[in-house]
Scaffold this active site. Structure first.
Site, PDB file in Angstrom:
ATOM      1  N   GLU A  40      33.777  40.036  36.229  1.00  7.16           N
ATOM      2  CA  GLU A  40      33.194  41.048  35.369  1.00  7.16           C
ATOM      3  C   GLU A  40      32.126  41.845  36.105  1.00  7.16           C
ATOM      4  O   GLU A  40      31.540  41.388  37.086  1.00  7.16           O
ATOM      5  CB  GLU A  40      32.591  40.384  34.124  1.00  7.16           C
ATOM      6  N   GLU A  43      35.893  44.847  33.510  1.00  7.24           N
ATOM      7  CA  GLU A  43      36.431  43.660  34.173  1.00  7.24           C
ATOM      8  C   GLU A  43      37.424  44.095  35.220  1.00  7.24           C
ATOM      9  O   GLU A  43      38.265  44.964  34.965  1.00  7.24           O
ATOM     10  CB  GLU A  43      37.099  42.739  33.151  1.00  7.24           C
ATOM     11  N   GLY A  44      37.322  43.523  36.401  1.00  5.28           N
ATOM     12  CA  GLY A  44      38.190  43.920  37.496  1.00  5.28           C
ATOM     13  C   GLY A  44      38.873  42.753  38.144  1.00  5.28           C
ATOM     14  O   GLY A  44      39.132  41.718  37.520  1.00  5.28           O
ATOM     15  N   GLN A  45      39.165  42.910  39.443  1.00  2.00           N
ATOM     16  CA  GLN A  45      39.948  41.901  40.152  1.00  2.00           C
ATOM     17  C   GLN A  45      39.200  40.587  40.289  1.00  2.00           C
ATOM     18  O   GLN A  45      39.730  39.520  40.041  1.00  2.00           O
ATOM     19  CB  GLN A  45      40.315  42.433  41.536  1.00  2.00           C
ATOM     20  N   LYS A  67      28.197  42.665  40.125  1.00  2.00           N
ATOM     21  CA  LYS A  67      29.582  42.189  40.143  1.00  2.00           C
ATOM     22  C   LYS A  67      29.566  40.673  40.262  1.00  2.00           C
ATOM     23  O   LYS A  67      28.859  40.120  41.106  1.00  2.00           O
ATOM     24  CB  LYS A  67      30.343  42.775  41.338  1.00  2.00           C
ATOM     25  N   ASP A  78      39.982  55.127  46.397  1.00  2.00           N
ATOM     26  CA  ASP A  78      39.876  55.416  44.965  1.00  2.00           C
ATOM     27  C   ASP A  78      38.740  56.400  44.720  1.00  2.00           C
ATOM     28  O   ASP A  78      37.906  56.185  43.845  1.00  2.00           O
ATOM     29  CB  ASP A  78      39.655  54.124  44.177  1.00  2.00           C
TER      30      ASP A  78
END
Length: 860
Positions: free
Chosen positions: A572, A567-569, A604, A715
């Protein structure tokens, strides 16, 4: 559940207490009282004084007697020929001193006297004086350049002393004035000196390894006597004795060691002398245990005690448990049975060919190292030495031990109560926390910063900078040449501009603002000149006008969700099977696979309750990813944006991410030792290295493509690279969304999460992300590959220490710590490529074009 919580709480309390039993130079940096007044006037003396207003008692840092004239000035001009003038400070007891500060006299603009250079002498008994020198033998310390600024200098190595003298050094006759401060903490060991045999030299594979006590401050003959050195400098040796905590020192520097070939009796005898009679409970010895190179911890320690003139005949004998599995350096605790003594003689018996020590510490009575400095009481006797202090009496009863146990029990119970209450409050907070908090979580992602949101981000940056003073808490005193990150922009000429005009994007906020982490202003691909005509205000297919028209809407019902990756910004990330994806894609997007079987893809999704800004950012990410076309970049295959939730569908390689792939490769090799040995015998280890370099070549190729578009990834790491058939590598961007790698990210002030172990120093301190910062991350990624992801970068450092290390890159005094050379890495690749990626000056780092060429040449 409560019993487990109590047990864990007690364990961590005991663990923390054990850790505090060692002196830590990084924490032991408290002002000892020249500025605050804890050091009395009668404890400050000098060889001479110019006038009453320049007496020794005015030599306090930041002191002002009302006229701005207060400082110590000798009554004659300092001469370059001799060091006769000095300012002396009596600390009343032994202290561990790690830092000194100096300042000149300005007299409100009327004076301009200061010491440009000086030396330090110190004594533990007031009789025997020792001149301080650094680890390379230099005695002169660079001082002030004007009469106003405070200059702080680290004492490397630190000193243990009661009396300290500051002695000005000049090149010609001149008047000097000084104000000083000492930083450190009380030396509760009470150890005055230790006597040991001189260390030996090892020849390891043609390399000279020296285990001498190079900072010993006593007499040196066949034995070292009447001094202290590396065994009490607070620096613990690494697992591999060939490496050192100290930059650019010789192999073996952190350890004092001996070979049993020189000791016919099979043991090394060390004598420890203390300031007074003490009740000793234990001794902790930090030992190396690299038994693959003939080094083990001692197999037996026999300690004798002396309170008068004769040694007691009843020694304490201790045999540590032999460890034939782990080669980790460690502290071995030797119980001393509450013996009272002023001196201890310990004989350490060899467990192998070599025995290496890096630190020795004692616990006597209730004496443990504190992380705070106890202020001295006014009126303490001034003319007594530590051994003559009438307040230092030996308590033969068990009263102190009983009181200590009761205090410990009360502290444990209070801690348990606090933990239980905190746990209950935290659970309630988590239950009430809304998903709104996830909108503020910073994740590293491929996104674009367009004109539609430049004003929005700039305003947020301005708001943040007005309330944020520091991105991390520093544990050492602030000084003139090391400032808050928000002020560094004004100090560094190369970062004086608030806008980076290199085509790689802009930094928001003015020169006085703090680094803007809260909104993840990612330096991005430049939009075309007609990009202003695109206004994304809602979820619609206007996004795919022009160059993006090839991106098609994939039927949502043909996606079968297999596994949640994380799970990110935005929402999911799922691993899915896409039915009929091969037929759906055009020729330009066709990928390898069986047309009849579903294709494995990563999907995403955007949360349905996402706000307008998040939806726009999600669509912008789709827009920029749809333009990327490179064999080493994960491609966006299709989208689902007709209804909520919005989805983007990207490639997912069958072998997963590179980090886990390399870890599994390493584990597979280790399961069959015979097979590994046979591969090495057949010369296949070099093929393995070549495969690793080919992986790095593909990553460099993908980054070369991104840099040609002025695109900054932010990143880059093995967790963000996917592995396909035949070791095909593609760069992705959703590593942060995976719970598996949550430990790779560090939260700054509860706002931003950043991969600090992969980030350049200017990215951490200044919030500046450029192609050069991606090059830095590539160097770390290459290090991961060549170590088969065996450990996290800088695994020996905590997150806070990693941030501290970036400060050393800023100060550029040769104290910064670099990642070590991987075992299978050629020296040329490490020095010419890796280290060049980590150069302080971003302009001196190689481009991805150069990196790609250099890696290709290494394969030739």
């Amino acid at each position: 559940m409560e019993v487990k919580l109590i047990t864990h709480g007690v364990f961590f309390i005991l663990l923390a207490a054990a850790a505090r039993a060692q002196v830590n130079p990084e924490i032991c940096r408290y002002p000892l009282g020249m500025t605050g007044g804890q050091i009395q006037d009668e404890d400050i003396s000098a060889s001479s004084q110019w006038s009453e207003s320049t007496a020794a008692r005015f030599g306090r840092l930041d002191f002002d007697n009302g006229d701005g004239d207060g400082a110590w000035c000798p009554d004659i001009m300092s001469e370059p020929a001799g060091l006769k003038e000095y300012l002396q400070v009596d600390l009343r007891s032994l202290h561990f001193i790690t830092l000194v500060g100096t300042q000149g006299r300005h007299a409100d603009g009327m004076g301009n006297e200061f010491a440009q250079r000086y030396m330090i002498k110190y004594s533990r008994d007031g009789k025997n004086w020792v001149g301080w020198h650094d680890r390379k033998g230099r005695q002169v310390i660079e001082g002030n350049r004007n009469a106003y600024d405070v200059v702080l200098k680290d004492l490397e190595p630190p000193i243990i002393a009661r009396f300290v003298r500051f002695m000005p050094v000049t090149d010609h006759s001149m008047i000097v004035c000084m104000r000083v401060e000492l930083y450190g903490c009380e030396w509760l060991d009470g150890l005055m000196s230790y006597s040991i045999p001189d260390g030996h030299q090892m020849i390891y594979r043609g390399l000279d390894v020296y285990f001498n006590d190079s900072v010993y401050d006593g007499a040196s003959a066949e034995r070292l006597t009447k001094g202290l050195g590396q065994l009490t400098d607070g620096t613990w040796g690494l697992d591999d004795f060939l490496h050192s905590h100290i930059y650019s020192m010789w192999p073996g520097y952190d350890y004092v060691g001996w070979s049993n070939k020189s000791f016919t009796k099979g043991y090394v005898e060390i004598i420890f002398d203390f300031d007074r009679v003490r009740n000793f409970t234990s001794m902790k010895v930090h030992c190396n245990n690299l038994f693959s190179r003939g080094v083990r911890i001692f197999k037996q320690a026999t300690c004798y005690f002396r309170s008068g003139s004769e040694w007691e005949t009843d020694p304490v004998t201790f045999r540590p448990t032999a460890d034939r599995v782990s080669q980790i350096a460690r502290f071995v605790t030797v119980p001393l049975g509450d013996h009272t003594a002023t001196a201890i003689k310990c004989r350490f018996h060899f467990g192998d060919l070599w025995m290496l020590f890096s630190e020795v510490a004692f616990q006597s009575g209730s004496a443990v190292y504190n992380t705070s400095l106890t202020p001295r009481k006014h009126g303490h006797p001034t003319n007594t030495l530590p051994g003559d202090d009438p307040t230092h009496k030996v308590d033969d009863s068990n009263t102190r031990i009983l009181i200590g146990c009761l205090v410990a029990i009360i502290a444990i119970l209070l801690t348990i109560i606090v933990i239980i209450l905190w746990r209950q409050v935290w659970q309630k907070m988590l239950e009430k926390a809304s998903r709104r908090m996830l909108d503020d979580e910073l994740t590293a992602r491929l996104a674009v910063q367009t004109q539609a949101f430049s004003f929005h981000h700039s305003s947020l940056s301005t708001d943040d900078s007005s309330t944020s003073n520091s991105t991390y808490e520093r544990i050492f005193p602030l000084c003139a040449d090391y400032q808050e990150p928000s002020r560094l922009i004004r100090k560094l000429p190369e970062f004086a501009q608030t806008t980076e005009n290199s085509g790689a994007g802009t930094l928001t906020g003015g020169s006085d603002s703090a680094p803007h982490y809260a909104e993840a202003d990612i330096i991005s691909l430049q939009e075309s000149s007609d990009s202003t005509s695109h206004s994304i205000t809602a979820v619609n297919m206007n996004l795919f006008a022009g160059t993006d028209s090839s991106m098609k809407e994939f039927p949502r019902h043909k996606l079968t969700f297999k596994e949640k990756l994380g799970e990110g910004q935005f929402g999911e990330v799922h691993l899915c099977e896409a039915e009929g994806m091969q037929d759906f894609l055009g020729e330009d997007l066709s990928i390898e696979g069986n047309n009849e079987s579903p294709l494995l893809v990563a999907v995403k999704t955007l949360r349905e309750d996402a706000n307008k800004n998040a939806r726009n950012d999600f669509l912008k990410e789709i827009r920029i990813m749809s333009r990327l076309r490179d064999p080493n970049i994960v491609r966006l295959l299709a989208v689902c944006v007709d209804t909520d939730p919005l989805c983007m569908i990207t490639e997912y390689m069958e072998n997963g991410d590179l980090n886990q792939f390399l870890c599994s490769l390493r584990l597979k090799q280790n399961t069959d030792q015979a097979e590994t040995e046979q591969e090495e015998k057949d010369g296949e280890s070099m093929d393995s290295y070549s495969k690793l370099i080919r992986m790095a070549v593909q990553i460099a190729s993908g980054m070369k493509y991104l840099s040609s578009l002025n695109f900054v990834h932010r990143d880059l790491a093995t967790r963000n690279c996917l592995v396909g058939k035949n070791y095909t590598i593609k760069i992705a961007d959703f590593g942060m969304s995976r719970n598996l790698y949550r430990g790779d990210y560090y939260r700054i002030q509860g706002r931003a999460v950043l991969p600090i172990r992969w980030m350049s120093w200017e990215s951490i301190l200044l919030g500046k992300f450029t192609m050069a910062s991606d090059v830095w991350a590539f160097g770390v990624t290459l290090w991961e590959i060549l170590t088969l992801c065996k450990e996290q970068p800088y695994s020996q450092l905590s997150d806070e220490q990693v941030i501290e290390n970036t400060g050393e890159f800023f100060r550029d005094q040769g104290k910064q710590v670099y990642l070590p050379k991987p075992p299978c890495c050629p020296e040329r690749v490490y020095t010419d490529l890796m280290l060049s990626c980590w150069r302080r000056n971003a302009k001196e780092r190689p481009s991805f074009q150069d990196i790609h060429i250099q890696l290709m040449e290494s394969l030739a």
